[in-house]
Design a protein around this motif. Structure first.
Motif, PDB file in Angstrom:
ATOM      1  N   ALA A 168      22.857  45.066  49.708  1.00 45.24           N
ATOM      2  CA  ALA A 168      23.710  46.083  50.325  1.00 45.24           C
ATOM      3  C   ALA A 168      23.025  47.441  50.172  1.00 45.24           C
ATOM      4  O   ALA A 168      23.391  48.237  49.313  1.00 45.24           O
ATOM      5  CB  ALA A 168      25.098  46.088  49.678  1.00 45.24           C
ATOM      6  N   PRO A 169      22.008  47.701  51.014  1.00 45.89           N
ATOM      7  CA  PRO A 169      21.250  48.937  50.843  1.00 45.89           C
ATOM      8  C   PRO A 169      21.955  50.196  51.320  1.00 45.89           C
ATOM      9  O   PRO A 169      21.497  51.296  51.028  1.00 45.89           O
ATOM     10  CB  PRO A 169      19.991  48.683  51.670  1.00 45.89           C
ATOM     11  CG  PRO A 169      20.423  47.728  52.724  1.00 45.89           C
ATOM     12  CD  PRO A 169      21.461  46.858  52.061  1.00 45.89           C
ATOM     13  N   GLY A 170      23.065  50.062  52.033  1.00 47.13           N
ATOM     14  CA  GLY A 170      23.714  51.257  52.574  1.00 47.13           C
ATOM     15  C   GLY A 170      22.871  51.810  53.700  1.00 47.13           C
ATOM     16  O   GLY A 170      22.278  51.065  54.470  1.00 47.13           O
ATOM     17  N   GLY A 171      22.781  53.138  53.796  1.00 47.62           N
ATOM     18  CA  GLY A 171      21.939  53.777  54.798  1.00 47.62           C
ATOM     19  C   GLY A 171      22.616  53.945  56.137  1.00 47.62           C
ATOM     20  O   GLY A 171      23.718  53.462  56.379  1.00 47.62           O
ATOM     21  N   THR A 172      21.907  54.640  57.013  1.00 51.39           N
ATOM     22  CA  THR A 172      22.390  54.868  58.371  1.00 51.39           C
ATOM     23  C   THR A 172      22.114  53.626  59.222  1.00 51.39           C
ATOM     24  O   THR A 172      21.367  52.733  58.816  1.00 51.39           O
ATOM     25  CB  THR A 172      21.675  56.068  59.007  1.00 51.39           C
ATOM     26  OG1 THR A 172      20.284  55.732  59.180  1.00 51.39           O
ATOM     27  CG2 THR A 172      21.804  57.330  58.155  1.00 51.39           C
ATOM     28  N   ALA A 173      22.689  53.600  60.412  1.00 56.33           N
ATOM     29  CA  ALA A 173      22.445  52.476  61.319  1.00 56.33           C
ATOM     30  C   ALA A 173      20.944  52.357  61.621  1.00 56.33           C
ATOM     31  O   ALA A 173      20.392  51.252  61.619  1.00 56.33           O
ATOM     32  CB  ALA A 173      23.243  52.652  62.607  1.00 56.33           C
ATOM     33  N   PHE A 174      20.271  53.472  61.852  1.00 57.61           N
ATOM     34  CA  PHE A 174      18.835  53.444  62.133  1.00 57.61           C
ATOM     35  C   PHE A 174      18.054  52.919  60.933  1.00 57.61           C
ATOM     36  O   PHE A 174      17.166  52.078  61.087  1.00 57.61           O
ATOM     37  CB  PHE A 174      18.334  54.836  62.527  1.00 57.61           C
ATOM     38  CG  PHE A 174      16.858  54.871  62.799  1.00 57.61           C
ATOM     39  CD1 PHE A 174      16.359  54.386  63.997  1.00 57.61           C
ATOM     40  CD2 PHE A 174      15.972  55.366  61.865  1.00 57.61           C
ATOM     41  CE1 PHE A 174      14.988  54.387  64.253  1.00 57.61           C
ATOM     42  CE2 PHE A 174      14.601  55.378  62.109  1.00 57.61           C
ATOM     43  CZ  PHE A 174      14.119  54.884  63.309  1.00 57.61           C
TER      44      PHE A 174
END
Length: 159
Positions: free
Chosen positions: A67-73
């Motif tokens: 589950a790295p998170g981050g933005t969609a890009f």
């Protein structure tokens, strides 16, 4: 969140598990800056065991939930990086093409930042991005150039 730190490979590694029981961060170091409970949960033990197997050449694919998170890009970039086969690498242009991005500087900068900001290196093999023939890589690996070089050398042994 919970974290656990253990010495292996290039030094100390800390792995963080989020509340959804997935690996959310890998830190090269003691993880002292991560303010959460210290506990070796079954998931964290499994993650460490898989890294040990990888480090000794007995694993090429990780199976722990991430589950790295981050933005969609960022997530698109990281998912693409996860498709780079063990022992291979993508240079900047190959990754850009795999992402179907044009060669504009803005796209390159966004892609570089996504690779550099990956919170779960090794599990998401960002060490496979860059040109192993270059003396200084244009990508910034969180463990440093020495760790990235060691991972690349381990995956591409001399024949």
């Amino acid at each position: 969140m919970r974290k656990f730190t253990e010495e292996m490979g290039p030094g100390w590694i800390t792995i963080v598990e989020n509340d959804d029981h997935a690996v959310s961060r890998l830190i090269f170091g003691d993880g002292a800056d991560v303010d959460c409970e210290v506990e070796c949960t079954p998931l964290l033990r499994q993650a460490f065991d898989q890294i040990k197997e990888y480090w000794t050449g007995h694993r090429v694919i990780f199976t722990v939930p991430l589950a790295p998170g981050g933005t969609a890009f960022q997530r698109i970039v990281w998912q693409t990086v996860m498709q780079i086969p063990y022992g291979e690498h993508f240079d900047e242009m190959t990754l850009m093409a795999a992402l179907s991005l044009g060669d504009e500087n803005d796209n390159k900068e966004r892609m570089h930042k996504a690779v550099d900001d990956c919170p779960i290196p090794i599990f998401i093999p960002t060490h496979r991005v860059g040109d192993p023939e270059m003396e200084h890589d244009i990508f910034n690996y969180p463990g440093g150039e020495d760790v990235k070089g060691a991972l690349m050398a381990m995956e591409m042994p001399l024949s």
